[in-house]
Write a protein that holds these residues in place. Structure first.
Motif, PDB file in Angstrom:
ATOM      1  N   ASN A   1     -25.728   0.705 -18.222  1.00  0.00           N
ATOM      2  CA  ASN A   1     -25.661  -0.432 -19.156  1.00  0.00           C
ATOM      3  C   ASN A   1     -26.300  -1.674 -18.556  1.00  0.00           C
ATOM      4  O   ASN A   1     -27.040  -2.400 -19.226  1.00  0.00           O
ATOM      5  N   ALA A   2     -26.008  -1.922 -17.279  1.00  0.00           N
ATOM      6  CA  ALA A   2     -26.599  -3.078 -16.599  1.00  0.00           C
ATOM      7  C   ALA A   2     -28.102  -2.919 -16.478  1.00  0.00           C
ATOM      8  O   ALA A   2     -28.855  -3.890 -16.626  1.00  0.00           O
ATOM      9  N   ILE A   3     -28.565  -1.689 -16.215  1.00  0.00           N
ATOM     10  CA  ILE A   3     -30.003  -1.456 -16.085  1.00  0.00           C
ATOM     11  C   ILE A   3     -30.712  -1.699 -17.411  1.00  0.00           C
ATOM     12  O   ILE A   3     -31.777  -2.318 -17.463  1.00  0.00           O
ATOM     13  N   VAL A   4     -30.101  -1.208 -18.504  1.00  0.00           N
ATOM     14  CA  VAL A   4     -30.713  -1.409 -19.822  1.00  0.00           C
ATOM     15  C   VAL A   4     -30.756  -2.890 -20.182  1.00  0.00           C
ATOM     16  O   VAL A   4     -31.798  -3.423 -20.591  1.00  0.00           O
ATOM     17  N   GLU A   5     -29.621  -3.579 -20.008  1.00  0.00           N
ATOM     18  CA  GLU A   5     -29.518  -4.972 -20.430  1.00  0.00           C
ATOM     19  C   GLU A   5     -30.280  -5.926 -19.518  1.00  0.00           C
ATOM     20  O   GLU A   5     -30.932  -6.870 -19.978  1.00  0.00           O
ATOM     21  N   LYS A   6     -30.183  -5.701 -18.207  1.00  0.00           N
ATOM     22  CA  LYS A   6     -30.741  -6.652 -17.242  1.00  0.00           C
ATOM     23  C   LYS A   6     -32.116  -6.260 -16.707  1.00  0.00           C
ATOM     24  O   LYS A   6     -32.822  -7.097 -16.128  1.00  0.00           O
TER      25      LYS A   6
ATOM     26  N   GLY B   1     -30.270 -14.186 -15.402  1.00  0.00           N
ATOM     27  CA  GLY B   1     -29.996 -13.373 -14.220  1.00  0.00           C
ATOM     28  C   GLY B   1     -30.728 -12.054 -14.245  1.00  0.00           C
ATOM     29  O   GLY B   1     -30.297 -11.072 -13.627  1.00  0.00           O
ATOM     30  N   ALA B   2     -31.858 -11.995 -14.957  1.00  0.00           N
ATOM     31  CA  ALA B   2     -32.612 -10.749 -15.118  1.00  0.00           C
ATOM     32  C   ALA B   2     -33.729 -10.660 -14.079  1.00  0.00           C
ATOM     33  O   ALA B   2     -34.556 -11.570 -13.988  1.00  0.00           O
ATOM     34  N   PRO B   3     -33.779  -9.591 -13.288  1.00  0.00           N
ATOM     35  CA  PRO B   3     -34.823  -9.439 -12.274  1.00  0.00           C
ATOM     36  C   PRO B   3     -36.129  -8.940 -12.876  1.00  0.00           C
ATOM     37  O   PRO B   3     -36.498  -7.771 -12.742  1.00  0.00           O
TER      38      PRO B   3
END
Length: 333
Positions: A128-133, A273-275
């Motif tokens: 979920n974090a990978i998809v969103e961020k 906060g997205a890399p």
């Protein structure tokens, strides 16, 4: 010296090597346009980029926390082996794409490495974090960069439509000093923060802190210094690709591309906060700016090779990291 401490130090040293390769691999992101338009000499541009990277690092806390939360690895020496293999995979991908002069994403190489090593070791990945961020910003940032670059360049052309070309070029060369500095700060904000995220993850998995939320002050300074040194070493192969092979840039085009790209780095990094990838962002902005002349002005064959490198980065770095995990696992048993 305990096995955990040795393993933590090994991961941090690998992270510093990645940080250095990130610096010379992605130096082009900040300075290619300024060098190609002769707004700045190569060495002055590199020095300014290194200083901007150092400053920008200290604004990257949100990005660092995102990276450190991509995977779940329990505190153990074996867990540190996963992080070590992930960083090796990212370093290898950086060197491969640097050799071929392809401006791929160091950011996505590192995240791909973390995912590949964690999966092969049987640990969980926070999809979920990978998809969103990661995934959504990865797709959105180049698209926004292209459109914004096109629109901003159109606005500049309309605003200065009655200006004399020679005078405008001189003015935009001076303006590029500011836009290149902003780009350098944005690069530090984004890319050094990823190394900080690895350091924090190593400290947590090694048992030296209880969460991944705390970032020790020395992590900022260390990552900033090493990234700045790597940036000053330069990355001339990629600089040539970004500065000349995609499109012939003039000072107004260079200023437009850098302004758009740096703005997106700040918005995604500090605001979300997205890399995101500095490489993707500046490349797409350059292409958008170039499209204002005519679509044929952009060398789409070169652009296609770059897009291919973008697509391959995540799985490529992940596969290399998985191989590195099998090779290095006995060292962390």
């Amino acid at each position: 010296m305990s096995a955990e401490l040795i393993a933590v130090l090994a991961v941090i040293m690998a992270a510093m090597v990645f940080d250095y390769t990130n610096g010379f691999h992605d130096a082009a992101n900040a300075i290619a346009t300024s060098v190609s338009t002769r707004a700045l000499t190569p060495r002055i541009a590199l020095l300014m980029a290194a200083a901007g990277n150092f400053i920008g690092t200290h604004f990257g806390g949100s990005v660092a926390k995102t990276v450190s939360g991509i995977i779940s690895v329990p505190p153990s020496v074996a867990g540190l082996g996963v992080v070590f293999a992930a960083v090796l995979g990212a370093i290898a991908w950086n060197l491969i794409t640097w050799y071929f002069g392809l401006p791929s994403s160091s950011s996505h190489a590192l995240i791909g490495g973390l995912v590949g090593a964690a999966l092969i070791a049987g640990y969980s990945v926070h999809w979920n974090a990978i998809v969103e961020k990661v995934v959504i910003p990865m797709v959105a940032s180049p698209f926004v960069g292209f459109v914004a670059g096109f629109l901003f360049m159109v606005a500049l052309m309309w605003t200065f439509r009655r200006g004399k070309p020679a005078k405008l070029n001189r003015g935009f060369r001076h303006a590029q000093t500011v836009s290149a500095a902003a780009m350098s700060i944005g690069h530090g904000l984004q890319d050094a923060a990823k190394t900080i995220g690895v350091i924090v993850l190593a400290l947590y998995v090694g048992g030296y802190q209880s969460t991944t939320d705390h970032i020790p002050p020395w992590a900022y300074w260390t990552s900033a210094t090493v990234l700045a040194l790597g940036t000053y070493a330069g990355g001339w192969r990629i600089i040539r690709t970004l500065g000349r092979k995609i499109i012939d840039l003039g000072p107004p085009e260079g200023f437009a591309a850098e302004t758009v790209a740096s703005t997106l780095l700040f918005v995604f990094g500090i605001g979300l906060g997205a890399p995101i990838s500095t490489t993707h962002t500046i490349t797409s902005a350059i292409m958008g700016v170039g499209a204002t002349k005519k679509l044929s002005a952009v060398r789409w064959g070169v652009a296609g090779n770059i897009v291919g490198a973008w697509i391959l980065t995540f799985p490529g770095a992940g596969l290399i990291a998985a191989i590195c995990y099998f090779i290095t696992r006995p060292m962390f048993s």
